[in-house]
Design a protein around this motif. Structure first.
Motif, short mmCIF file in Angstrom:
data_model
loop_
_atom_site.label_atom_id
_atom_site.label_comp_id
_atom_site.label_asym_id
_atom_site.label_seq_id
_atom_site.Cartn_x
_atom_site.Cartn_y
_atom_site.Cartn_z
N GLU A 331 0.82 -1.19 0.00
CA GLU A 331 0.00 0.00 0.00
C GLU A 331 0.87 1.27 0.00
O GLU A 331 0.68 2.18 -0.80
CB GLU A 331 -0.83 -0.07 1.29
CG GLU A 331 -1.72 1.08 1.56
CD GLU A 331 -3.05 0.92 0.85
OE1 GLU A 331 -3.55 -0.21 0.77
OE2 GLU A 331 -3.56 1.95 0.39
N ILE A 332 1.86 1.28 0.89
CA ILE A 332 2.73 2.46 1.00
C ILE A 332 3.36 2.78 -0.34
O ILE A 332 3.39 3.92 -0.79
CB ILE A 332 3.85 2.24 2.05
CG1 ILE A 332 3.27 2.20 3.46
CG2 ILE A 332 4.92 3.31 1.94
CD1 ILE A 332 4.32 2.09 4.56
N LEU A 333 3.85 1.74 -0.99
CA LEU A 333 4.53 1.95 -2.26
C LEU A 333 3.58 2.39 -3.35
O LEU A 333 3.90 3.26 -4.16
CB LEU A 333 5.19 0.65 -2.71
CG LEU A 333 6.66 0.56 -2.44
CD1 LEU A 333 7.19 -0.71 -3.09
CD2 LEU A 333 7.37 1.77 -3.02
N ALA A 339 1.77 9.32 -5.82
CA ALA A 339 2.17 10.69 -5.51
C ALA A 339 3.28 11.19 -6.44
O ALA A 339 3.28 12.35 -6.85
CB ALA A 339 2.62 10.78 -4.05
N THR A 340 4.23 10.32 -6.77
CA THR A 340 5.32 10.71 -7.66
C THR A 340 4.81 10.99 -9.06
O THR A 340 5.23 11.94 -9.73
CB THR A 340 6.36 9.56 -7.79
OG1 THR A 340 6.66 9.08 -6.50
CG2 THR A 340 7.62 10.01 -8.50
N ILE A 341 3.90 10.13 -9.49
CA ILE A 341 3.44 10.19 -10.88
C ILE A 341 2.44 11.31 -11.11
O ILE A 341 2.41 11.92 -12.18
CB ILE A 341 2.86 8.81 -11.28
CG1 ILE A 341 3.99 7.77 -11.34
CG2 ILE A 341 2.14 8.88 -12.61
CD1 ILE A 341 3.51 6.34 -11.52
N VAL A 380 -2.77 2.84 -10.91
CA VAL A 380 -1.75 2.40 -9.98
C VAL A 380 -2.43 1.64 -8.87
O VAL A 380 -3.52 2.00 -8.46
CB VAL A 380 -1.00 3.62 -9.40
CG1 VAL A 380 0.01 3.19 -8.34
CG2 VAL A 380 -0.31 4.40 -10.51
N GLY A 381 -1.81 0.57 -8.36
CA GLY A 381 -2.48 -0.13 -7.27
C GLY A 381 -1.66 -1.25 -6.68
O GLY A 381 -0.46 -1.38 -6.96
N VAL A 553 11.28 -1.34 1.19
CA VAL A 553 11.10 -1.25 -0.24
C VAL A 553 10.59 0.10 -0.69
O VAL A 553 9.56 0.55 -0.25
CB VAL A 553 10.10 -2.32 -0.72
CG1 VAL A 553 10.17 -2.45 -2.22
CG2 VAL A 553 10.34 -3.64 -0.05
N GLY A 554 11.36 0.74 -1.50
CA GLY A 554 10.82 1.81 -2.34
C GLY A 554 10.55 3.19 -1.79
O GLY A 554 10.41 4.11 -2.56
#
Ligand code: ADP
Ligand code: MG
Length: 700
Positions: A331-333, A339-341, A380-381, A553-554
């Motif tokens: 979920e966090i990623l 948010a980045t995209i 995204v998901g 991760v990420g």
């Protein structure tokens, strides 16, 4: 159809002299996986793990206790156990002109021993000599021979892994018998290659490792073993190349775009792409334009900038009027990618949405109907993307981040949500190049070799935990300088709860010291709370983030430039590297403090030393492989991926590239494997159970 020449190697073990059903069942346990039946070849591929040097022939007075020796002794006297104590040892006194030796057996038959070791006879006995009560003793000799037998005793005796109930002698006999069955097979290795490496033929190589003439023959680096390892690697690479060729031929749909959307995204980026990012984007665009399906791995170290490459790939299919899905493992990623995209998508006019387990209520059906109508370009998901009610209008590209967390069927499930969906897999797992080829060999690979410009090497230090007070002072200074700090809490093996307790306790303590700027994030928190903590840290209202390994991760907060890892000795090398990759993303110098509990074991010490020395993920991965052995790196031992039987990647990894090139070249020249070497290679595929690939030859 298997070539008949191979039949002797595929015969059941029962066809060998002296192997009945009972022994065959024991060998099955030793040689193959559950449910499989061992063949003669499986015996031949059972490699020694060591050897006994039987050339060592000391006098009894010269024997070094606790070593294996072969001694020439005269048998003096049998002392069987008394009839009322049949479980007592059966002792045999023997001597040479320098000392006496007691040879001891348990549960042995008297008549058997009297024949084997007749009183008054000269015998050569070989085994481990120990000192018992000041006397030399040999318990259950490995070998007992007379003068004639001595001539046949192998000078170097290989030691094999065994299983309960299998005696070394019966295994040795079986392997000897199997060696007799090795047929004359045509050479499948390239003649020039063999000559350059001094490789013996297949049968000679097998004989050299099972009947070594010198200890060197059992060195995996030596020609014989290397030859066999190369055979195994070549079979694997050939099968993967055939598979890849076959997949490529499955029709896809070309998504060509002139690059309007990509240009808009590029214009909105605050940086320009690194050369390897640009190359990866180029590879992907070329793949997407072709009518064949793309199956590509984007392999780049943490922080190498995979997300933007993925976005540019998505932009390509979107410009062609189709849709893309971007799936993250957590979920966090997923939120972070979103948010980045988002700003870049907005700049390019891409319609973006997110779907995770948390989009419920009205929101969810709205997203789903927009998706089905084609009003969302990029979704995204998380795993939520697999669900049956998630229907795309025209899915062209599935992007899967950190794929080792997803199973193969999950990645397939996503590609089934559209027609001929292209697949791009992103991974930051520091997989050694050797393993990339082994496990992802059916994919094309783009590598992000360099980090974005301006990154600085992370200053990494290791400190014992009892210097915690100093560390806290260092954190204080960092905070005074306006820096942000990750504080990673120990991974506790036994239970998640104690893992959590440690993090909570540290959070409370740091909170007392530094006040309300300390946030906590861990795996068991409610998703919304996790987000809130992450968001506070990202925007800077929290300046210390205490975390369990959920941040592994990420997560991307460029302002964070300090990381403290407690009990660093409990983490694996790859994991420490991943964690550390969270810092060093901005332009300022970053510091990583590895706190360990003293004293460190040798492996943990080596791990921390490597981390201090380098932050090159590829190098770290190679070292990790060396320290752990191949199966562990991807957790493959558990996942049931076939390991190697002959190749030891720590030693033979270098051969893998050659095998891959060899396979590629061969298939270019002889795609149907019909030339003489091609036919020989077919036999190789059978030998290493890669014959499923042969069916693809016919499927043209
Ligand atoms: P990862 O490969 O670990 O997924 P990300 O895609 O999260 O890496 O990128 C890491 C950071 O590097 C992000 O902050 C991103 O904006 C930045 N970045 C990506 N590419 C470049 C580049 N070419 N130049 C500078 N910064 C970049
Ligand atoms: Mg990433």
């Amino acid at each position: 159809m298997r070539p008949p020449a191979l039949n002797p190697l595929f015969a059941s073990l029962r066809s060998l002299p002296g192997i009945g059903p009972k022994l065959a069942a024991l060998f099955a346990r030793l040689l193959v996986r559950d449910g499989e039946t061992p063949r003669v070849a499986d015996l031949l591929f059972h490699m020694p793990t060591g050897f006994v040097d039987r050339r060592n022939r000391p006098k009894l007075s010269e024997v070094v206790p606790d070593t294996v020796a072969t001694v020439a002794v005269t048998i003096e006297r049998h002392r069987p156990p008394p009839p009322n104590r049949p479980r007592a040892p059966y002792n045999i006194t023997a001597s040479d002109d320098t000392n006496t030796l007691t040879i001891t057996y348990f549960n042995a038959r008297k008549d058997y021993l009297e024949k084997l070791l007749p009183e008054g006879a000269l015998r050569y006995v070989s085994g481990t000599v120990t000192l018992y009560d000041g006397h030399l003793q040999m318990l259950h000799p490995d070998r007992v021979v007379d003068e004639a037998g001595l001539a046949k005793l192998p000078p170097i005796d290989p030691i094999y892994p065994l299983t309960e109930g299998v005696h070394p002698n019966s295994l040795r006999k079986a392997i000897d018998a199997a060696l007799e069955r090795v047929p004359d097979l045509p050479e499948w290795q390239d003649a020039g290659w063999r000559e350059r490496n001094g490789f013996p033929g297949f049968a000679d190589a097998l004989r050299a490792v099972h009947r070594p003439a010198a200890p060197e023959d059992l060195d995996p680096q030596n020609a014989a073993w290397s030859r066999l390892a190369y055979d195994e690697l070549l079979a694997g690479q050939l099968a993967l190349a055939l598979l890849r060729g076959h997949r490529r031929k499955r029709p896809g749909r070309g998504s060509a775009a002139e690059g309007r959307l990509r240009a808009r995204i590029a214009a909105a980026l605050p940086y320009s792409l690194t050369p390897s990012q640009a190359r990866a984007v180029g590879d992907i665009i070329a793949d997407l334009a072709q009518p064949n399906r793309m199956l590509r791995l984007l392999h780049g170290d943490v922080g190498s900038g995979k997300t933007v490459v993925a976005l540019l790939a998505a932009a390509t299919v979107i410009e062609a009027g189709r849709q893309a899905a971007f799936m993250a493992p957590t979920e966090i990623l997923a939120r972070q990618h979103y948010a980045t995209i988002a700003p870049l998508a907005a700049a390019a006019g891409i319609r973006l949405a997110i779907l995770t387990g948390r989009e419920r209520g009205r929101e969810r059906p709205d997203i789903l109907s927009a998706l089905a109508a084609g009003d969302i370009d990029l979704l995204v998901g998380t795993h939520a993307l697999f669900q049956d009610d998630v229907v795309f209008h025209d899915l062209a590209l599935a992007i899967v981040d950190e794929q080792h967390r997803f199973g193969v069927h999950q990645r397939l499930a996503l590609t089934r949500k559209g027609e001929a969906v292209d697949l791009l897999v992103l991974t930051a797992t520091p997989i050694p190049r050797t393993l990339v080829l082994t496990y992802f060999g059916d994919m094309d690979v783009s590598e992000l070799r360099e980090k974005p410009a301006g990154r600085q090497k992370i200053d990494t230090r290791a400190l014992p935990l009892d210097r915690l007070a100093e560390v806290i002072e260092a954190v204080k200074r960092a905070l005074d300088d306006g820096r942000r700090v990750y504080w990673v809490c120990p991974l506790v093996e036994e239970s998640e709860t104690s893992d959590l307790a440690a993090a909570e306790e540290r959070h409370t303590e740091l909170n007392k010291r530094f006040g309300d700027i300390v946030a906590l994030v861990h795996g068991q928190m409610r998703a919304a709370d996790k987000d809130r903590a992450m968001a506070r840290f990202a925007e800077g209202s929290a300046r210390i983030l205490v975390a369990t390994t959920v941040i592994e991760v990420g997560v991307d907060v460029p302002e964070a430039s300090v990381m403290v890892i407690e009990h660093a000795e409990r983490f694996g090398l790859a994991q420490l590297h991943q964690l550390r990759g969270r810092i060093g993303r901005g332009s300022e110098l970053s510091t990583c403090l590895l706190l360990y509990k003293a004293p460190l074991g040798p492996t943990a010490k080596a791990r921390l030393a490597i981390l201090r020395e380098t932050d090159d993920g590829f190098r770290i991965a190679e070292e990790d492989l060396r320290l752990r052995g191949e199966g562990d790196v991807l957790g493959t031992r558990q996942s049931g991926l076939p390991g190697f039987r002959l190749a030891r990647l720590e030693v033979h990894g270098k051969l893998l590239n050659a095998a891959r090139e060899d396979a590629k070249l061969m298939l270019n020249r002889d795609p149907k494997l019909n030339t003489p070497r091609g036919m020989a290679l077919r036999q190789l595929l059978y030998l290493f159970a890669r014959d499923e690939a042969i069916r693809l030859l016919g499927a043209g």
